[in-house]
Scaffold this active site. Structure first.
Site, PDB file in Angstrom:
ATOM      1  N   CYS A  39    -117.136  -2.020 -20.394  1.00 19.23           N
ATOM      2  CA  CYS A  39    -117.510  -2.903 -20.326  1.00 19.23           C
ATOM      3  C   CYS A  39    -116.190  -4.117 -21.618  1.00 19.23           C
ATOM      4  CB  CYS A  39    -118.978  -3.545 -20.147  1.00 19.23           C
ATOM      5  SG  CYS A  39    -118.667  -5.389 -19.849  1.00 19.23           S
ATOM      6  N   ASP A  72    -116.857  -4.322  -8.449  1.00 18.92           N
ATOM      7  CA  ASP A  72    -117.219  -5.061  -9.886  1.00 18.92           C
ATOM      8  C   ASP A  72    -116.852  -6.180  -9.250  1.00 18.92           C
ATOM      9  OD1 ASP A  72    -116.618  -6.897 -11.835  1.00 18.92           O
ATOM     10  OD2 ASP A  72    -115.790  -4.307 -12.933  1.00 18.92           O
ATOM     11  N   HIS A  89    -119.409  -2.966 -11.157  1.00 20.11           N
ATOM     12  CA  HIS A  89    -119.105  -2.822 -12.890  1.00 20.11           C
ATOM     13  C   HIS A  89    -120.663  -1.867 -13.488  1.00 20.11           C
ATOM     14  CE1 HIS A  89    -117.430  -4.574 -15.568  1.00 20.11           C
ATOM     15  NE2 HIS A  89    -118.439  -4.037 -16.862  1.00 20.11           N
TER      16      HIS A  89
END
Length: 282
Positions: free
Chosen positions: A170, A218, A250
């Site tokens: 991330c 995502d 995600h």
């Protein structure tokens, strides 16, 4: 308590190691409270046969950079991987990734990039409290801390200085991309769903091969950005592979969250290991 090995100050590589027998841990015990799923069954990797340490890395700041280290026991030198956390900092998920890498024969180190705030990010339950802390960690500061970490690794008796990689998740995925641009000691990088838009104009700075792992579902990283980065890397004549998992959102590797997708996470991990080994981080 910080154990200094020499009375005249900390100037040897081992001087900033903390003993787990005498020191209270510098890191949160548990998973990030703002993201952990109620029914999560995260992967837990045993530490037997490993050396687990908490260290302080000189980085030019008033207080040095804390980091969690997992490595194989013994006197041999090993390739090393810097593990860059998500916005939640170093919590049990990041520590476990370090232990997984250590069981593969790596020295794995996770610096706490947000330590200057003095706030224990994994203990916060409101994402709105976390974002401002993350925003305070500017790119020059973070890149400097990463370079301090690779410099530290090069001075350790258990690490091979010519075999250092970076992986990040991330927020840390973007850091992994940048590491392959700004740190000449990084030989390969693996970025898990890191933001691409701010990096599209910097593809030409890549000096190390990058493996990018992304989810087609995502909501924060559009596929247009993925395709744009592929095009930018190709146009710059650089080496990067981007893999997109069709059914992944995600955070698909984060096994403590609802976003976890086991099959895609396992495939991505196997690709990570192959990528590092193919590019001299082994």
């Amino acid at each position: 308590m910080l154990n200094l090995t020499r009375p005249d100050g900390a100037s040897e590589p081992g001087d900033f190691h903390l003993s787990r027998r005498t020191a209270v841990s510098m890191f949160f015990a548990g998973y990030a409270l703002a993201a952990v799923a109620a029914d999560a069954a995260p992967v837990t990797t045993p530490a037997d046969g490993l050396v687990i340490e908490e260290v302080l890395i000189p980085n030019g700041a008033a207080k040095p950079l804390p980091a969690y280290v997992a490595r194989p026991a013994g006197k041999a030198r090993h390739a090393a991987v810097v593990v860059v956390n998500e916005i939640f900092g170093v919590h049990d998920y990041i520590k476990d990734i370090c232990r997984r890498l250590a069981r593969e024969g790596y020295v794995a180190i996770a610096p706490e990039f947000f330590y200057r705030s003095g706030v224990d990010r994994p203990a916060l339950t409101d994402i709105k409290q976390i974002i401002p802390i993350v925003q305070q960690a500017g790119i020059p500061q973070v890149d400097g801390d990463l370079k301090a970490t690779t410099d530290w690794l090069k001075g350790q008796r258990f690490a091979r200085p010519a075999a250092i990689g970076v992986t990040g998740f991330c927020w840390g995925g973007s850091v992994a991309w940048r590491a392959a641009m700004i740190d000449p000691d990084v030989k390969a990088a693996v970025a898990w769903y890191g933001q691409l838009k701010p990096l599209l104009g910097r593809a030409g700075e890549l000096h190390a091969p990058v493996l990018g792992l992304y989810g087609a579902l995502d909501q924060g990283i559009p596929q247009t950005d993925v395709e744009a980065m592929r095009a930018a890397v190709k146009a710059a004549g650089k080496q990067a592979e981007i893999v997109v998992y069709p059914d992944a959102p995600h955070g698909f590797h984060a096994d403590y969250r609802d976003s976890y997708r086991e099959a895609d996470a396992r495939d991505g991990w196997a690709r990570l290991l192959r990528h590092f080994r193919a590019h001299g981080v082994a």
